[in-house]
Scaffold this active site. Sequence first.
Site, PDB file in Angstrom:
ATOM      1  N   PRO A 180       0.831  -1.210   0.000  1.00  0.00           N
ATOM      2  CA  PRO A 180       0.000   0.000   0.000  1.00  0.00           C
ATOM      3  C   PRO A 180       0.859   1.251   0.000  1.00  0.00           C
ATOM      4  O   PRO A 180       1.988   1.251   0.472  1.00  0.00           O
ATOM      5  CB  PRO A 180      -0.803  -0.124   1.313  1.00  0.00           C
ATOM      6  N   CYS A 181       0.316   2.315  -0.525  1.00  0.00           N
ATOM      7  CA  CYS A 181       1.026   3.598  -0.589  1.00  0.00           C
ATOM      8  C   CYS A 181       0.647   4.429   0.635  1.00  0.00           C
ATOM      9  O   CYS A 181      -0.529   4.656   0.900  1.00  0.00           O
ATOM     10  CB  CYS A 181       0.653   4.341  -1.862  1.00  0.00           C
TER      11      CYS A 181
END
Length: 466
Positions: A180-181
């Site tokens: 995930p960012c």
Amino acid sequence: MLAIEPAATASPSPFTAASDDATSLLLQVLDIYATRDVLQTLTDAGGLDWSVSRLNRIRQEKSRVPALSSREVSSLQALLPSRPLHYDTPEFQFIDLFAGIGGIRRGFEKIGGQCVFTSEWNKEAVRTYKANHYSDPAQHQFNSDIRLVTQPAGLTDEQAIYQHIDQTIPDHQVLLAGFPCQPFSLAGVSKKNALGRAHGFECEAQGTLFFDVARILAAKKPPFFVLENVKNLKSHDQGRTFAIIMATLDELGYDVADAADSGAPDAKIVDARHFLPQHRERIVLVGIRRDSGLSDGFSLRSLAQFYPPQVPSLQSLLETAPEEKYILSPTLWQYLYQYAKKHKAKGNGFGFGLNDPHNPNVCVRTLSARYYKDGSEILIDRGWDHAQGEVDFQLASNMARRPRRLTPRECARLMGFEAPGESHFRIPVSDTQAYKQFGNSVVVPVFAAVAQLLLPLIQQHQHRNT
């Protein structure tokens, strides 16, 4: 949907009520599928003494597993993935982090890899993953939260943490991660620097999930990695996030393919439309350890050699007789139509994506995790009269031809989990969960191509080290 054609003959079962194998098989299936689906499978196999309450008691280990007939055994086994042919003689090993439903894994398994460690925290995604990917407990570990490995309770010394990671995660040649960012924080950097941290990323990346990937790379030093993220990772936090990621990977001793490429378009941004009729751009980071001497000349621009001669049409991905429940309700269709009309009048681009399946060149928008809400980004045209719609939206013939959503099966095909016309990918979850899972996943053929491109280097590395 889950009923499996039983074996032609019903020979005496090799299992008994006290059989560990029978218990393990049934519990494994119950861990993946809804109780009622398992009940239907057993009933279709000729089992007459099963009930939801009985299966729930078995699931809760309040009741023993009775003797299973061979038909029941075959039907239950058919709900589980089969053992890959190369499983005992793999070309290489890899780990699958932030695995989702295993989209990246499929490409690397196809080229002869063996997955030895999987991490995924979402329980519903894990069900789909286990329904479709073989896992031998003796050769594969499953982890729910990677932070339990990379940030173990009670350990604060970095070297001790690295040793813990090294001991917990099996050796592997390729690390896969669709992380995930998240935004990075520099809080406490000067203090940590004063303490003589072993790695700069321990300061800048801490608190993000990329930090956990970096720690594994530091501890295990695999020769290759493949990381995946949304295209906007490059511009996230005004480009600072991506800059820290690239600096970290460089610090850890990896050359990232096309990192210094100033050409346009960026080779690290791969659009799935070259493989399937979906516009879906993702950033792909392929890392090769600098000390391997294998990174020279490797470029993702060479992925073009693996593009299919012809992209499948949208029509070829659709089911022949989808259920009526996927047709938009009159209320929802009217809302979407009026919403789009209002924004069109304002000169905005907001609106639904209506796709004519008879157009062989149609390419749909990106399937998102929110697709379950209204399906607006990808709607299938069922004969809507566009010209007449501007005149009379409520026209009976137009309302009768309201568009529909994709079915979960069609989403599986659009994401490349199965080819047009196939129905072998198991979907053990609700439609809502399935839409979320496919929308959060990767397009499988993209990463199958990345795996193919990387395979010669993996083979060279393996040859050198055998």
